[in-house]
Design a protein around this motif. Sequence first.
Motif, PDB file in Angstrom:
ATOM      1  N   ASP A   8      24.410 -16.318  22.352  1.00  0.00           N
ATOM      2  CA  ASP A   8      25.429 -17.344  22.865  1.00  0.00           C
ATOM      3  C   ASP A   8      24.672 -18.186  23.945  1.00  0.00           C
ATOM      4  O   ASP A   8      25.017 -19.477  24.104  1.00  0.00           O
ATOM      5  N   ASN A  20      19.565  -9.625  26.206  1.00  0.00           N
ATOM      6  CA  ASN A  20      20.977  -8.967  26.766  1.00  0.00           C
ATOM      7  C   ASN A  20      20.539  -7.779  27.859  1.00  0.00           C
ATOM      8  O   ASN A  20      20.028  -6.643  27.287  1.00  0.00           O
ATOM      9  N   ARG A  46      30.556 -11.133  17.176  1.00  0.00           N
ATOM     10  CA  ARG A  46      30.450 -12.396  16.831  1.00  0.00           C
ATOM     11  C   ARG A  46      30.481 -12.496  15.431  1.00  0.00           C
ATOM     12  O   ARG A  46      31.057 -11.856  14.630  1.00  0.00           O
ATOM     13  N   SER A  87      33.872 -18.339  23.445  1.00  0.00           N
ATOM     14  CA  SER A  87      34.170 -17.216  24.423  1.00  0.00           C
ATOM     15  C   SER A  87      33.293 -16.150  23.916  1.00  0.00           C
ATOM     16  O   SER A  87      33.141 -15.893  22.698  1.00  0.00           O
ATOM     17  N   SER A  88      33.228 -15.280  24.933  1.00  0.00           N
ATOM     18  CA  SER A  88      32.683 -13.914  24.462  1.00  0.00           C
ATOM     19  C   SER A  88      33.338 -12.854  23.414  1.00  0.00           C
ATOM     20  O   SER A  88      32.773 -12.288  23.060  1.00  0.00           O
ATOM     21  N   ASP A  89      34.721 -13.378  23.325  1.00  0.00           N
ATOM     22  CA  ASP A  89      35.420 -12.371  22.508  1.00  0.00           C
ATOM     23  C   ASP A  89      35.838 -13.146  21.171  1.00  0.00           C
ATOM     24  O   ASP A  89      36.761 -13.002  20.303  1.00  0.00           O
ATOM     25  N   ARG A 105      21.344 -12.326  23.845  1.00  0.00           N
ATOM     26  CA  ARG A 105      22.269 -13.092  24.410  1.00  0.00           C
ATOM     27  C   ARG A 105      22.270 -14.450  23.621  1.00  0.00           C
ATOM     28  O   ARG A 105      21.710 -15.716  23.905  1.00  0.00           O
TER      29      ARG A 105
END
Length: 533
Positions: free
Chosen positions: A391, A173, A488, A410-412, A389
């Motif tokens: 994801d 990240n 997450r 999704s990111s959230d 990252r």
Amino acid sequence: MASSTDRNAAKRVAIVGAGTSGLAACKHLLARGFRPVVFEAGASVGGLWTRTLASTRLQSPHVAYRFSDFPWPEGVDWFPSHDQVVDYLAAYARRFGVDECVRFRSRVVAAEHVGEDDDAADGEMWAGNGEAFGIDGAGVWRLTVLHGDSDATQMYEFDFLILCIGRFSGVPNIPAFPPNGGPDAFRGQVLHSMDLSDMDDADAAALVKDKRVAVVGSGKSAYDIAAECAEANGVEHPCTMVCRSPQWIVHDTEVWGKVNLGYLFVNRFAELMIRKPEAGIVSSLLATLLTPLAWLISKVTEAYYKKAIPMREYGMEPEYGFAGSISACKTGMLPDGLAFYDRVKDGSIVFRRSRSFSFCEDGLVLDGADDHQRVVVPADLVILATGFRGDQKLRDMFVSPRVKEIVAGSSDTTVPLYRECVHPRIPQMAVIGYSDSLTNIYTSEMMAKWVARFLDGAFRLPSVRRMEQIVAEWGRYMKRSSGDRFRRSCLGAVNIWYNDQLCRDMGCKQRRKKGLVAEWFQPYGPADYADIQ
């Protein structure tokens, strides 16, 4: 008529990764007659533990970080070194024949489901019938594998795919920077903590020696790196730690009067104080009534650590409660305990708080430091301990644009996995070890047991719609419990309740202790589930 063992042996199962999750998955599949193939990109078992800093130790006592049916050897350190962890994992692999299934230096570069995946994904039942291998002709997973140093790839087909690739490796990240404020503006060297961990110990030590090092981050890896730099360079070349929001990085797992944290946060009574997913209205009401007690336990714990650790003196007092750090899986252990702050006291380590940072020719420019002015931190080497990252790493496994889009959410949102293992709309695949917890090896092994029994036909999955409802309910809990610290999927505060759901699916008893007092007030750990094979 073929026996279940013969049928299972005929099924082609692939496991990607030979870290803790991959080893557990392979062990439990072997116990049920399967003959899985494990693809491991490295040259040995152990995953991340084979690529760590020389000083890295477990954050958990060894009694909590273990496989349920495989104790640590006598004489191991209470917080084992990374070498001891690697030896333990290798011994586990030998004991259960896992190492014979592993193909080392074999990196899976692509995975594609070939067959009736679209129909199965849109149907009422997962893979057509809610079973691991789906209906006849449901399709196969085609894996593209790169072996050794060759550029040539080889294709394999499997009836089921298990991903054990983890979240904390692979894709670093990297923060976004303003124009002309990125690493290119810096005349020194910039690398991610992943790059440092991948180095040989001697090379890593030589890299930081006699350099002004700035470490960006506030998690466990940032503290480990800062400790190593301080050990190498002392006060002559102090290491600067730049962080935005301090975390609860503590020195011990026992608080006032030597009360273990497990008795405060990792037992059934502690989970009564939490509004758990799938628990019903009575459980939620009870959790609401017990809110003052939960607040008190958290505050008493915080008071102990603030008294024992001079975090306030150096501006490193977290802005959120200790219970919140458990829920968000953002609690860690100081390297060398309180001795870390001796390095801060003598000037070998310097803390800097900043909302954001950028690069200049001579180092880092901090914005929003304690004096509310722009401050330049001189540096020769900047190490970004800014996480991974996970994801993106998960998405990168797949060929299908549709699967790339849905697999990680999704990111959230949390990663949309039913029981943190199965995506409701991706058939014949499981993911183990992606969700975080306080002791990941323990959680991953329970997932492996659940997946092995699922593949063995012990239970079916509910409808796709019902799985998605449950996934959404767990996702709402994780966002609510973590708040601004949402990162997450984290099972930290509800690990026992999560294991209860797995046990119910597998047909195993949920209450694992002997006696009412032990059941409600003793900490739960791996050994409590040793009889589940």
